[in-house]
Every structure is written in structure tokens, then in C-alpha cells.
Design a protein around this motif. Structure first.
Motif, mmCIF file in Angstrom:
data_model
loop_
_atom_site.group_PDB
_atom_site.id
_atom_site.type_symbol
_atom_site.label_atom_id
_atom_site.label_comp_id
_atom_site.label_asym_id
_atom_site.label_seq_id
_atom_site.Cartn_x
_atom_site.Cartn_y
_atom_site.Cartn_z
ATOM 1 N N CYS A 385 8.400 -3.239 -1.485
ATOM 2 C CA CYS A 385 7.366 -2.276 -1.050
ATOM 3 C C CYS A 385 6.238 -2.230 -2.072
ATOM 4 N N GLU A 386 6.586 -2.301 -3.351
ATOM 5 C CA GLU A 386 5.605 -2.113 -4.415
ATOM 6 C C GLU A 386 5.370 -3.390 -5.220
ATOM 7 N N ASP A 387 5.976 -4.507 -4.784
ATOM 8 C CA ASP A 387 5.809 -5.804 -5.464
ATOM 9 C C ASP A 387 6.194 -5.758 -6.937
ATOM 10 N N LYS A 408 11.793 3.856 -12.086
ATOM 11 C CA LYS A 408 10.980 4.164 -10.909
ATOM 12 C C LYS A 408 9.626 4.730 -11.337
ATOM 13 N N ARG A 412 6.977 1.981 -10.582
ATOM 14 C CA ARG A 412 6.802 2.250 -9.148
ATOM 15 C C ARG A 412 7.929 1.636 -8.304
ATOM 16 N N MET A 415 9.233 3.356 -4.949
ATOM 17 C CA MET A 415 8.300 4.415 -4.544
ATOM 18 C C MET A 415 7.674 4.138 -3.180
ATOM 19 N N GLY A 416 7.979 3.013 -2.578
ATOM 20 C CA GLY A 416 7.347 2.644 -1.307
ATOM 21 C C GLY A 416 8.030 3.284 -0.114
ATOM 22 N N PRO A 417 7.644 2.840 1.089
ATOM 23 C CA PRO A 417 8.179 3.447 2.308
ATOM 24 C C PRO A 417 9.707 3.372 2.430
#
Lengths: 476, 365
Positions: A385-387, A408, A412, A415-417
Motif C-alpha cells: 500500500c505504501e511501497d 509503522k 508508514r 498505514m495504507g488501505p
């Protein structure tokens, strides 16, 4: 605003209408409890018995046994007059309990005294270089395509990962006219033979397994044991796949159109983490799971775990686990006597013990070899989600990040969907290996609402500015 | 028993900024946190660096703080996302227009370069705003910092400046004798310090009790909402007249909605819970300001516990009746001012002539 506040108070809300959710809902309804069962799909069935898409007028061909079971489940719920909320995705559960869900039009809140969480599992995929390119799908996702949607992802496919889904998917792909170019299995043939004795305890699944393997032989599908996918790159007309033999260190190239890959399943803990229930780490049960007692009560009063949510035992055990959890609930609510509780749970547990032998054998076939984690290249994306790459994770660890929530926050990751459902397992493994510590010490990602992304327009609808709740102005 | 010149309890932006400045001036500093550096309110903050939401009296400090944030590469770290943006504070109704004009005037008096502009002018600043506004307040001194990166940035900077960091250390007692502080931890370890700084955010009330000081620190559980990544839908930091909205889009495309709509939370067990009806109110206000936001999905909601004193003004400075003991916290909308407030307290400790009378804790005693 379309926040509908449903005034009905339920005795029990069951989240998830798979086999365990359905059996627990029925068990409660039989005893006169007011039950609501919620599911994001348009009918009961869960993953294994997933209902075909609504847009299908009829199932095209190759009607499967699963489709029949699925229909029965939906009908049974109707017969017991259990309220259903299909097409509803739960996004927030708060103590007390309030369950918030959205459908295509609005968001709704229900209240209940008890909760049965039957949200099953999601699949685990150990990343490799190129796993995020188009044409790479999950093995379990592929099963849904085959068994519920009745289509194959492509004419030619490579199946990779480990566990029984490899042979199941190979069987259905062949049955539906596709070609399996290769099976890339992290296990050895000996691992499979060793598991036979345990697998045979579940006659039905064992027979299916034999049937699937037979088809693999018949179709001369090349099986690469002790192997993993090292790298996949998009080329003209398909995907070039480099595979690595974990034992010999040899490489081989295969060409195909699609890859379906999976390394077993992880229990879904979104709701129990949101409710701040206790969790434990159990590699054989799929990773982080909600802590439950012998009768599937969680550490939060009034919350029960049916099905695979507190450890994976498979679809056949699921309905009995639903019975067990709901029997505990009925006893806690003083609806059944101690005697009835003892007799019933003894019976169910006896059956479940048998399934546990089978589940353990499956979990062994799905175990993640150490090399599979060590071998992940540092530039490989872990959180898609955040690469976030392996290198970025380890650099945060080098800077002093000590637990998964700190990782996290710093990187990140998660932290994505998907809220870390896809990456938490691998990221934890990578860090634990790097620090030479137990995964327990790293903790698990704090549960955050919404557990599924909520479309803003669906929650808000059309609204007048004047109608927005007035709040006190901040001090000047 | 280990010794240190300065012991700072609480490793948020306030404590860490103070510690960093003191360490740069050659002092031996130990920062103690019950969790990790910047993992409390500092790490989950909306990170808005604005004058539009700052209490008027704090504007001079916020301006200095803003400049520090815009220069993090010089004193903190290169690896933190800080962006300068134009700030627009919107008014949708006649009442709000009045409020906006009045509040902007006061803030301007205290030094904020804010001017009230027409709808047309506001649209020229950011064409994405709701065209139905009555007017807007405009300020060039605005922007944001990515709060989740502060933990990484401060940890690194503190280590580089030889600050001793004790993470996962909970204080169970503070003894004061012979002008020294003996900090006793729950794990049984002890630390002796010549100077003590309390910077425990929402737990300040609890921590001050160690020194038999009883003041009320309110706990405000603030909800924050972040969208999934979106194409660019806005180019300013948006606030509203009554101060109950902060809205901005980060470089990765996610949009952060804040503004202090309360959820549920307490400091006893650090528990937080979202309040769906307040999420919805906050989202409505955000979508009303930037209509394109409606096409997005909410990816995550979380809460932070903000500290507030009874007059909603900071407490910074010496703790009366104790030698070399200081407090810093409850800096209302303090993310903007935080680093500067830390620097000020450090300068005070270093013996410079700094006026902190506005924030004297004595007013509550």
C-alpha cells in the motif's frame, strides 16, 4: 446525513456469514435469541462456499458441491428467521457493543449485548521481487475465482507457495480448461508424504486431495519442490519467472501468463484488535490470534470467536467451532444449564480434536521456511500500500525502532488501505530474524477504525451545511 | 545508580526540543519516556503549522516555532516532511464571517500577517475550495509537518547529540533531597539528576503529583481522519472560522482531516475509541470546505490525547519550591510553537534572560 441508528437491540450480532457464523447464528436463534448476521457478500457462504456474483443469472457450467452447500446456508438462515444484513461491510465495532457498517447507500449502526466474530482469515503471501506487477494474484483469491465465479484467471498459470491450495487450484484450473505451467512448492515431496498419516484423519478432504494429485499426475504438471519464486518480470505476452531451489541454490526460468501464489492463511484479528482484546502469537495457528479459552470466549466479556478467527482449523471444523462459541454464549447468558453445556461442548470438542490433527498437518505444509524470509531481496516491497521495502524497514530498525507500531510510525508500513493485513506477517518475520528475537516482542499493529476503507460519500450522502453538528468554537 | 545533569521525563516534541537544545550546549541530558520518543500526542498529531488556529497571545511564539519547523534540516533532521503552504481560513455564514473578521483582527494585533480576502481572491489562492464561501482569512505563514516522522527525526538527532534515551521506562517515584532528584522507575532502577524537567503532556497532572503539586490538566481525546491516497485535490492548509477544522493534503496524496472533534479516551489506561457521529461531523465540514474530498475513502482514524490547562494556556518554566525543576506542556495548538517553547525553556535553564511569566505555573497554585 445517512447514519441510520437502528433502534433494535440485538442479543447477538454475528459478523461473518461463513460456515461458523451461520452455525452459531442458528444455534442462538434456536434458543430464542434475537440474532443479526452481517456479511459483506450478498449471500451467506463465506470464502469456501462463496456465493457466485449477483450478476450471474445462473452458474454457467461445472456446478460444484460448494455451490449447493452455499445455497443451503442461505436457506437455513431464512428458515430460522434470522435477520441478515448482507452487502454490509463492518467498519467499526466499539465496546458495549456498537457495530457500524456501510452498504452501497448508507452507513448503519446496530447495538448488541454479545458479539460472535466469525470473520475467518485472509491469505498470506511472502513477497518476492515483482510480486506487485499485474498478473500476480493470491492463491486463495484464485480459488474464489474458480469456485464461486467459475472462471480461470488466464489460460496459462504458475502456481506457487505451499500447502493444499496448490493442488486444489491445479485441479480446478485443469478442470476448467486452463494449463498449469508449473507448481512451485516450498515443501519437499517428503513433507507431503509425511503429512499423509495426519491428513487421512479427515477422510473427505483426504479423498479430495488424492483426486487433485491424481489430476496433476495425469496432466503431467511439472512440480518444483523445495523451490520459491525469486523474481517475476513483465515481458511481451506474459511474465518471466525465475525460480530458486532452496536446497541446491539452482535457478530456473519459466514463462507463463499469470502467477497465483499463497503461503497459507492468517486469522483476521481486525475486530478483536479494535476491541483491545488480548492476542497471542501462534505460528501454527496462522500468526497473531485473539486469545480464547477452551470454549472460544475472548478476553473481552461478551465477545466470542467462531471459525478460524482464533486459529486456523479449516472449513470443515468451522461450523463446529461456531457451535462451540455459541454454546458458550448460551451458557453465559444462562439460557442453557451447566449440564447441557457440558454434554454439548464435550461432544463438539471430541469432533474438533479430530480436525485439529488434520489442521496441524496442513499448517506444517504451510510453514514458512526460514530461507524464504532470509532470501527476500532488500529492494523488495513488503508493504505494497505504501511501497515500503525491506531495506527501509531494516533501516528503521537500525535507527532504533523497537516494535512493529514504531516501524509503522517511522516508515508508514501498514498505514495504507489494507491496514497492514498484507505486510504485518512478513515484516514481523523480517525484523525478528534481523534482531534475532521472538515475534511476540515486536507486538502487533494497533487496531484502527475503519477496518475497511469507508467511502466518504456513502457515509455522508447529501447534507445541508446547517445540519452539521454544532461544536463549541476553539478558544481565541 | 546513574547520574545525569538534566533528566527530562516525557520524550514528546516539548521534552525532546528542550533536551536537544540543552545537549547542543554541552549538557549531559537523559530523556525518559514510558513508551518511545514522540509516540504519544506528538507522533499522532495533525501537524498543522498555522496561525489561524493559534491562540492570539501565543502568536509571537508560534511564528518563531513555525520558522524552526521550516528549517528542520538545520537543527533537527533532513528526513522529515515539512511543507510551507498558504493558509486559508473559511467562513460560510454571516455569523462565521463576523467571527472570522473579529478573530483575524485580534491575531493580527499579536503579530500574525493575516488579511481577510474576498471569495474571488480566495479562489485564486486555491481553486479547489467551496465557491460558496463568504470570505476567507489568508496567511502565508502556514503549512504542515508529518507528525509520524518526528519520532524518527528526534530520536536520530538526540542520539547524534549524545542524549541518553530511556524508552519504556515508567517513573514510579521522584525523591528530592540535597537539591538532587532521584527518579525511581517501575523496573527498580534509579537515576540521579541535578535538574528535572517534566514534559509528560497529558500526564503532566499525574507527574506533577510526584512533587506534591496539584493542578488540573484536562485530557482532550482528539480524533484524526486520513483518506487514502488521492490525486491532488487541494493546495492550501484549510481551517474554518471557529477553529474546528484543519485540512491538508500530504505529498503522498493522503488528506488529513483534523480540528479537534472529540472521541473517547482517558489517560488511566491510555484507552481511545472513535465516536462515529463526531467523525461524520468532522468529515462533513471537511467535504463542505473541499468538495472533491467526497470522492475519497477514509483509510484510518486514530486519536491523540491533548493536554489543556484550565485557562487553555501553556505552563512553562520553574516549578516553585523546587530547585532546578521545570515544567513544559499544555501548549494549546502547540505543535507550531513546540520546538520554540522547548528552546526557550532550554535558554532559561542555561541562564539566559528569558521571560516566561505568561506561562508561570503559579497562576494555578
Amino acid at each position: 446525513m445517512i447514519l441510520i441508528n437502528n433502534k433494535t437491540k440485538y442479543d447477538v450480532i454475528v459478523i461473518g456469514a461463513g460456515p461458523s457464523g451461520v452455525s452459531s447464528a442458528i444455534n442462538c436463534a434456536k434458543r430464542g435469541l434475537k440474532v443479526l448476521i452481517v456479511d459483506s457478500n450478498h449471500e451467506a457462504g463465506g470464502q469456501i462456499y462463496r456465493a457466485p456474483p449477483k450478476t450471474y443469472k445462473s452458474i454457467p457450467k461445472n456446478k460444484l458441491e460448494e455451490n449447493e452447500i452455499q445455497k443451503k446456508m442461505s436457506i437455513e438462515l431464512k428458515n430460522y428467521q434470522i435477520e441478515t444484513a448482507y452487502n454490509h461491510t463492518v467498519w467499526q465495532v466499539s465496546p458495549g457493543f456498537k457495530v457500524n457498517a456501510f452498504n452501497d447507500f448508507s452507513t448503519i449502526q446496530w447495538e448488541t449485548k454479545s458479539l460472535i466474530i466469525a470473520t475467518g482469515t485472509y491469505e498470506k503471501i511472502i513477497p518476492f521481487e515483482g510480486w506487485t506487477i499485474p498478473g500476480v494474484i493470491g492463491l486463495a483469491a484464485c480459488t474464489v475465482m474458480l469456485k464461486s465465479h467459475h472462471f480461470i484467471p488466464s489460460k496459462k498459470i504458475i502456481l506457487a507457495g505451499n500447502g493444499p491450495l496448490l493442488i486444489l487450484v491445479a485441479y480446478y484450473i485443469s478442470k476448467f480448461g486452463g494449463k498449469v505451467d508449473a507448481i512451485v512448492d516450498t515443501c519437499s515431496k517428503l513433507d507431503w508424504i509425511r503429512s499423509t498419516l495426519s491428513l487421512i484423519t479427515n477422510q473427505k478432504n483426504f479423498n479430495d486431495g488424492i483426486k487433485w494429485i491424481f489430476k496433476i499426475f495425469l496432466n503431467r504438471i511439472p512440480v518444483h519442490s523445495n523451490c520459491k519464486i525469486e523474481k517475476a518480470v513483465e515481458v511481451d505476452g506474459g511474465i518471466k519467472v525465475k525460480i530458486l531451489n532452496l536446497k541446491t541454490g539452482e535457478y530456473k526460468n519459466i514463462f507463463s501468463e499469470t502467477i497465483a501464489i499463497g503461503h497459507g492463511l492468517t486469522p483476521s484479528t481486525d475486530i478483536t484488535r479494535l476491541l483491545r482484546a488480548e492476542h497471542i502469537y501462534d505460528e501454527h495457528k496462522g500468526g497473531w490470534i485473539a486469545k480464547v479459552d477452551r470454549f472460544l470466549r475472548s478476553s473481552v466479556n461478551g465477545v466470542y470467536l467462531a471459525g478460524d478467527g482464533a486459529g486456523i482449523s479449516g472449513a470443515l471444523a468451522a461450523s463446529d467451532k461456531g457451535l462451540l462459541a455459541s454454546t458458550a454464549l448460551l451458557y453465559d447468558k444462562k439460557i442453557i444449564s451447566k449440564k447441557e453445556f457440558d454434554t454439548n461442548t464435550r461432544k463438539i470438542k471430541k469432533k474438533l480434536d479430530k480436525y485439529e490433527v488434520f489442521a496441524k498437518a496442513i499448517s506444517k505444509l504451510n510453514s514458512i521456511p526460514k530461507k524464504l524470509i532470509e532470501n527476500i531481496h532488500e529492494d523488495t516491497i513488503i508493504c505494497r500500500c505504501e511501497d515500503i521495502t525491506k531495506k527501509e524497514i531494516l533501516s528503521a530498525v537500525d535507527q532504533g525502532a523497537k516494535d512493529i507500531n514504531q516501524i509503522k510510525s517511522w516508515t508508514r508500513l501498514g498505514m495504507g488501505p489494507c491496514q497492514g493485513r498484507t505486510c504485518q506477517y512478513t515484516a514481523s518475520k523480517i525484523i525478528a530474524e534481523y534482531l534475532n528475537c521472538e515475534i511476540e516482542n515486536l507486538g502487533y499493529l494497533t487496531g484502527r477504525s475503519p477496518i475497511r476503507p469507508v467511502p466518504i460519500d456513502r457515509v455522508l450522502g447529501d447534507f445541508d451545511y446547517e445540519k452539521i453538528t454544532k461544536v463549541e468554537a476553539a478558544p481565541l | 545508580m546513574t547520574q545525569t545533569d538534566i533528566a527530562i521525563i516525557g520524550g514528546g516534541v516539548n521534552g525532546s526540543s528542550t533536551g536537544l537544545e540543552l545537549a547542543k550546549n554541552g549538557l549531559n541530558v537523559t530523556i525518559i519516556d514510558k513508551n518511545f520518543i514522540c509516540r504519544g500526542a506528538s507522533g499522532v498529531n495533525a501537524g498543522t503549522l498555522t496561525m489561524h488556529m493559534t491562540r492570539a497571545q501565543l502568536i509571537p511564539y508560534a511564528k518563531k516555532g513555525w520558522e524552526l519547523w521550516m528549517n528542520t534540516s538545520e537543527w533537527l533532521s533532513k528526513e522529515i516532511e515539512v511543507e510551507k503552504k498558504n493558509g486559508l481560513c473559511l467562513a460560510f455564514t454571516e455569523d462565521e464571517e463576523k467571527l472570522l473578521i473579529e478573530r483575524s483582527k485580534v491575531r493580527k494585533k499579536y503579530g500574525a500577517d493575516i488579511k481577510v480576502i474576498s471569495r474571488k481572491e480566495a479562489q485564486r489562492v486555491d481553486s479547489n475550495i467551496n465557491p460558496n464561501i463568504r470570505c476567507a482569512a489568508f496567511c502565508e505563514m502556514d503549512g504542515y509537518v508529518s507528525a509520524n516522522q518526528t519520532g524518527y527525526a528526534y530520536s536520530k538527532a538526540l542520539k547524534e547529540n549524545k542524549v541518553n534515551i530511556l524508552e519504556n521506562y515508567s517513573v514510579s517515584e521522584i525523591e528530592y533531597n540535597n537539591n538532587k532528584y532521584v527518579i525511581v522507575f517501575e523496573n527498580g532502577e534509579k537515576l540521579i539528576a541535578s535538574n528535572l524537567i517534566l514534559a509528560t503532556g497529558v500526564n503532566l497532572g499525574k507527574t506533577l503529583k510526584f512533587l506534591q503539586i496539584d493542578i488540573n490538566i484536562k485530557c482532550l481525546p482528539q480524533q484524526l481522519i486520513v483518506s487514502e491516497r488521492m490525486p491532488k485535490i487541494m493546495d492550501t492548509v484549510i481551517t474554518v472560522a471557529n477553529g474546528k477544522l484543519s485540512l491538508k493534503q500530504f505529498n503522498n496524496g493522503t488528506v488529513l482531516i483534523g480540528g479537534g472533534w472529540p472521541g473517547i479516551g482517558n489517560i488511566e489506561d491510555n484507552y481511545t475509541e472513535t465516536k462515529p457521529e463526531n467523525l461524520i461531523g468532522n468529515m462533513m465540514l471537511a467535504c463542505h470546505a473541499i468538495p472533491k474530498l467526497k470522492n475519497s475513502r477514509v483509510a484510518r482514524v486514530w486519536l491523540g490525547l491533548e493536554a489543556e490547562t484550565d485557562d487553555a494556556m501553556p505552563i512553562i518554566g520553574e516549578i516553585p519550591n523546587f530547585k532546578n525543576a521545570y515544567v513544559i506542556g499544555s501548549i494549546h495548538s502547540g505543535y507550531t510553537s513546540g520546538p520554540y517553547m522547548g528552546k526557550l525553556l532550554a535558554e532559561k535553564i542555561l541562564g539566559k534572560d528569558v521571560d516566561l511569566s505568561l506561562f508561570d505555573i503559579k497562576r494555578f497554585l
